[in-house]
Design an enzyme around this catalytic site. Structure first.
Site, mmCIF file in Angstrom:
data_model
loop_
_atom_site.group_PDB
_atom_site.id
_atom_site.type_symbol
_atom_site.label_atom_id
_atom_site.label_comp_id
_atom_site.label_asym_id
_atom_site.label_seq_id
_atom_site.Cartn_x
_atom_site.Cartn_y
_atom_site.Cartn_z
ATOM 1 C CD GLU A 46 -2.284 0.999 2.958
ATOM 2 O OE1 GLU A 46 -1.929 0.670 3.866
ATOM 3 O OE2 GLU A 46 -3.430 1.619 2.886
ATOM 4 C CB CYS A 68 -4.524 -1.611 4.797
ATOM 5 S SG CYS A 68 -3.337 -1.894 6.089
ATOM 6 C CE LYS A 104 -6.864 1.979 4.071
ATOM 7 N NZ LYS A 104 -5.592 2.308 4.633
#
Ligand SMILES: NC(=O)CCC(=O)C(=O)O
Length: 268
Positions: free
Chosen positions: A41, A145, A110
């Site tokens: 990431e 994540c 995200k």
């Protein structure tokens, strides 16, 4: 099918250094028959949140050609982690993937920004659920994540037929048990391969002094068995996966035939 994960330290705010490092890994560590490479990431600037307004990529104009050049030069598909990325005056944490021929296969922001790293104070959250895309002929999806903590984010692409879920992360050591447990759970509850690439190194955010990025990049099969796992230092994982195991596991435990979305509810 052979897959390699590059578990590296991301140097905060140093895009050129991070690019050089990744380029060198492709030159020196890529094995001849590897089909897919995964990187972590936010590999362009890391969590240099204070400076992202100046340093974030702009609509992937830097990161995408960089990854495309690696993919075409080395003839390998790349799960290109994610980068800080400015679009319409907002900064997103944007994941993307590129094929061996340089085609952009996938791009998503995200959704849940991680409060434990103050990400929500600097970035804008995405509002589109990860979808299925095809990589090396296999249905897959890519999740960033902290979004791992929200099982619905994984359930959508797996219910659409994804056989591999790639997680790209800078997950911290404080919660390393959660990382391993949740990744195993996502593999088991969806009967899919989980392939997760994390970073290592210090968290250089003044509110989180002393914490580090945990490493422990991991490949887990659809039965929840660990195929390969790294430690907490820089490492390259090389794993062989047998994609037929997904269909077999989904026959043995027919989760997707037994789903009851008509019953599932959230409290108001
Ligand atoms: N970069 C992230 O989303 C970190 C998530 C994390 O460490 C967690 O515990 O959740």
């Amino acid at each position: 099918m052979k897959i390699q994960l590059f578990q590296i330290e991301i140097i905060e705010g140093e895009v050129e250094q991070n690019e050089s490092r990744i380029k060198a890994l492709f030159e020196e560590n890529l094995e001849a028959d590897t089909e897919i490479v995964v990187i972590p990431e936010m590999w362009n600037n890391g969590y240099d949140l204070h400076h992202l307004a100046e340093k974030a990529d702009i609509n992937l104009t830097r990161s995408l050609p960089f990854i495309q050049s690696l993919a075409t030069k080395h003839h390998v598909d790349i799960i290109a982690g994610s980068v800080s990325n400015k679009r319409n005056d907002n900064i997103y944490n944007t994941a993307f993937a590129v094929s061996k021929t340089g085609k952009l296969l996938y791009q998503k922001d995200k959704i849940h920004l991680v409060p434990m790293l103050d990400e929500h104070l600097y970035l804008t959250s995405g509002d589109e659920v990860p979808e299925v895309f095809e990589i090396n002929g296999i249905k897959a999806s890519q999740i960033i994540c902290y979004d791992l903590r929200f099982p619905e984010i994984t359930r959508y692409p797996t219910s659409q037929g994804a056989k591999i879920i790639f997680y790209v992360a800078q997950w911290t050591t404080k919660n390393i048990d959660h990382w391993r447990t949740l990744l195993k759970a996502r593999a088991i509850e969806n009967c899919v391969y989980v392939i997760a690439c994390n970073s290592v190194g210090d968290v250089n955010n003044e509110n989180h002094v002393g914490n580090t990025y945990a490493g422990h990049s991991i490949v887990i099969d659809p039965n929840g068995n660990i195929v390969e796992e790294a430690g907490n230092q820089e490492a390259i994982i090389t794993a062989e996966i047998d994609i037929q195991k997904v269909a077999k596991q989904q026959q043995n435990i027919p989760i997707f035939e037994n789903l009851r979305p008509d019953v599932y509810k959230y409290a108001e």
